[in-house]
Design a protein around this motif. Structure first.
Motif, PDB file in Angstrom:
ATOM      1  N   ALA A 123       0.756  -1.254   0.064  1.00 49.28           N
ATOM      2  CA  ALA A 123      -0.052  -0.156   0.059  1.00 49.28           C
ATOM      3  C   ALA A 123       0.763   1.144   0.132  1.00 49.28           C
ATOM      4  CB  ALA A 123      -0.985   0.055   1.184  1.00 49.28           C
ATOM      5  N   GLN A 124       1.980   1.297   0.798  1.00 47.38           N
ATOM      6  CA  GLN A 124       2.835   2.551   0.942  1.00 47.38           C
ATOM      7  C   GLN A 124       3.385   2.421  -0.550  1.00 47.38           C
ATOM      8  OE1 GLN A 124       5.419   1.341   4.116  1.00 47.38           O
ATOM      9  NE2 GLN A 124       3.800   2.276   5.557  1.00 47.38           N
ATOM     10  N   ARG A 125       3.840   1.501  -1.121  1.00 46.48           N
ATOM     11  CA  ARG A 125       4.590   1.474  -2.462  1.00 46.48           C
ATOM     12  C   ARG A 125       3.644   2.086  -3.483  1.00 46.48           C
ATOM     13  NH1 ARG A 125       4.724  -1.011  -7.018  1.00 46.48           N
ATOM     14  NH2 ARG A 125       3.370  -2.660  -6.376  1.00 46.48           N
ATOM     15  N   LEU A 126       2.398   1.656  -3.545  1.00 45.82           N
ATOM     16  CA  LEU A 126       1.291   1.918  -4.288  1.00 45.82           C
ATOM     17  C   LEU A 126       1.227   3.632  -4.144  1.00 45.82           C
ATOM     18  CD1 LEU A 126      -1.146  -0.741  -4.628  1.00 45.82           C
ATOM     19  CD2 LEU A 126       0.359  -0.037  -6.226  1.00 45.82           C
ATOM     20  N   ARG A 147       1.645   9.321  -5.935  1.00 47.19           N
ATOM     21  CA  ARG A 147       2.140  10.640  -5.839  1.00 47.19           C
ATOM     22  C   ARG A 147       3.192  11.070  -6.803  1.00 47.19           C
ATOM     23  NH1 ARG A 147       2.599   9.029  -0.346  1.00 47.19           N
ATOM     24  NH2 ARG A 147       4.787   8.507  -0.602  1.00 47.19           N
ATOM     25  N   GLN A 148       4.070  10.398  -7.442  1.00 41.53           N
ATOM     26  CA  GLN A 148       4.859  10.402  -8.148  1.00 41.53           C
ATOM     27  C   GLN A 148       4.360  10.696  -9.564  1.00 41.53           C
ATOM     28  OE1 GLN A 148       7.694   6.999  -8.050  1.00 41.53           O
ATOM     29  NE2 GLN A 148       8.825   7.989  -6.484  1.00 41.53           N
ATOM     30  N   ARG A 149       3.250  10.140 -10.113  1.00 36.20           N
ATOM     31  CA  ARG A 149       2.417  10.132 -11.114  1.00 36.20           C
ATOM     32  C   ARG A 149       1.739  11.667 -11.156  1.00 36.20           C
ATOM     33  NH1 ARG A 149       1.180   4.597 -10.860  1.00 36.20           N
ATOM     34  NH2 ARG A 149      -0.960   5.191  -9.719  1.00 36.20           N
ATOM     35  N   ALA A 150       1.069  11.953  -9.755  1.00 33.62           N
ATOM     36  CA  ALA A 150       0.675  13.338  -9.741  1.00 33.62           C
ATOM     37  C   ALA A 150       1.550  14.516  -9.976  1.00 33.62           C
ATOM     38  CB  ALA A 150      -0.106  13.090  -8.477  1.00 33.62           C
ATOM     39  N   ALA A 171       3.552  18.868 -13.692  1.00 34.62           N
ATOM     40  CA  ALA A 171       4.723  19.339 -14.525  1.00 34.62           C
ATOM     41  C   ALA A 171       4.267  19.370 -15.978  1.00 34.62           C
ATOM     42  CB  ALA A 171       5.988  18.554 -14.374  1.00 34.62           C
ATOM     43  N   ARG A 172       3.452  18.486 -16.362  1.00 38.33           N
ATOM     44  CA  ARG A 172       3.185  18.514 -17.665  1.00 38.33           C
ATOM     45  C   ARG A 172       1.960  19.770 -18.017  1.00 38.33           C
ATOM     46  NH1 ARG A 172       3.450  12.835 -17.292  1.00 38.33           N
ATOM     47  NH2 ARG A 172       1.078  12.819 -16.998  1.00 38.33           N
ATOM     48  N   GLN A 173       1.275  20.075 -17.073  1.00 41.47           N
ATOM     49  CA  GLN A 173       0.310  21.077 -17.383  1.00 41.47           C
ATOM     50  C   GLN A 173       0.876  22.277 -17.712  1.00 41.47           C
ATOM     51  OE1 GLN A 173      -2.044  21.164 -13.592  1.00 41.47           O
ATOM     52  NE2 GLN A 173      -3.052  19.241 -14.053  1.00 41.47           N
ATOM     53  N   PRO A 174      -0.117  23.384 -18.430  1.00 39.32           N
ATOM     54  CA  PRO A 174       0.346  24.459 -19.027  1.00 39.32           C
ATOM     55  C   PRO A 174       0.636  25.557 -17.851  1.00 39.32           C
ATOM     56  CG  PRO A 174      -2.004  24.101 -19.283  1.00 39.32           C
ATOM     57  CD  PRO A 174      -1.540  22.842 -19.200  1.00 39.32           C
ATOM     58  N   ALA A 175       1.412  26.411 -18.144  1.00 39.90           N
ATOM     59  CA  ALA A 175       1.854  27.416 -16.896  1.00 39.90           C
ATOM     60  C   ALA A 175       0.230  27.968 -16.557  1.00 39.90           C
ATOM     61  CB  ALA A 175       2.692  28.651 -17.890  1.00 39.90           C
ATOM     62  N   PRO A 176       0.595  28.297 -15.137  1.00 39.04           N
ATOM     63  CA  PRO A 176      -0.731  28.790 -14.690  1.00 39.04           C
ATOM     64  C   PRO A 176      -0.930  30.221 -15.038  1.00 39.04           C
ATOM     65  CG  PRO A 176       0.809  28.301 -13.139  1.00 39.04           C
ATOM     66  CD  PRO A 176       1.326  27.894 -14.136  1.00 39.04           C
ATOM     67  N   GLN A 177      -2.372  30.648 -15.246  1.00 43.01           N
ATOM     68  CA  GLN A 177      -2.537  32.087 -15.692  1.00 43.01           C
ATOM     69  C   GLN A 177      -3.737  32.771 -14.629  1.00 43.01           C
ATOM     70  OE1 GLN A 177      -1.300  33.426 -18.684  1.00 43.01           O
ATOM     71  NE2 GLN A 177      -0.116  31.585 -18.896  1.00 43.01           N
ATOM     72  N   ALA A 178      -3.385  34.045 -14.428  1.00 46.97           N
ATOM     73  CA  ALA A 178      -4.186  34.716 -13.826  1.00 46.97           C
ATOM     74  C   ALA A 178      -5.763  34.804 -14.194  1.00 46.97           C
ATOM     75  CB  ALA A 178      -3.488  35.958 -13.536  1.00 46.97           C
ATOM     76  N   THR A 179      -6.591  34.561 -13.532  1.00 44.54           N
ATOM     77  CA  THR A 179      -7.804  34.633 -13.919  1.00 44.54           C
ATOM     78  C   THR A 179      -8.603  35.726 -13.292  1.00 44.54           C
ATOM     79  OG1 THR A 179      -8.584  33.145 -12.372  1.00 44.54           O
ATOM     80  CG2 THR A 179      -7.977  32.088 -14.419  1.00 44.54           C
TER      81      THR A 179
END
Length: 164
Positions: free
Chosen positions: A12-15, A20-23, A28-36
């Motif tokens: 369970a700890q390994r999973l 967490r690593q996948r998240a 990191a792949r998401q586009p740059a945050p923009q002010a809304t």
């Protein structure tokens, strides 16, 4: 605790670590945050927050008039907050905006102490990959930390105020 329950707990700890690593990789792949507009209205809560938002707007206009367009505002993460992110030619600029009514206790620029600088650097490192992808074709640009201080209605732009 039996061996089976111990093995299940380790699995369970390994999973959980893998999740967490996948998240983190997905973030990191998401586009740059923009002010809304929602973020801007959320910052307009208390009188102090409204003054701070007005100071950031004034600083963004000041920089824009000098050829340094704002790319993002009020980027928040666990490490801290970046007031403004701008582009000065090939350089990515992280801007801290400080406003004080008077110079008592050292003034606005002096309030960016070592602890505040460390928080800004941590936050900049967090946002740098996404900002690089969004505004510099994925290449990490040279970075600079500026401070815009506003005291007695006067704006003072301190370029390269501190370094990593």
């Amino acid at each position: 605790m039996s061996i089976d329950s111990h093995a299940r707990a380790q699995e369970a700890q390994r999973l959980a670590r893998q999740r967490r690593q996948r998240a983190l990789r997905a973030a990191a792949r998401q586009p740059a945050p923009q002010a809304t507009p929602e973020a801007a209205s959320a910052a307009a809560g208390s009188p102090t927050q409204r003054r701070g938002h007005a100071a950031e707007t004034r600083a963004a206009l000041h920089l824009g008039a000098r050829g340094v367009p704002t790319l993002a505002r009020n980027l928040r993460c666990r490490a801290g907050e970046i007031d403004l992110v701008a582009r000065d030619g090939p350089v990515l600029v992280f801007v801290e905006v400080r406003q004080r009514r008077d110079r008592r206790y050292g003034g606005a620029a002096a309030s960016v102490n070592r602890a505040k600088q460390a928080r800004l650097i941590r936050a900049a490192r967090y946002f740098l990959p996404a900002l690089s992808r969004a505004h510099f074709a994925g290449v990490q640009p040279p970075c600079r930390f500026d401070v815009v201080s506003i005291e007695d209605g006067r704006i003072d732009w301190i370029r390269d105020a501190f370094r990593m």
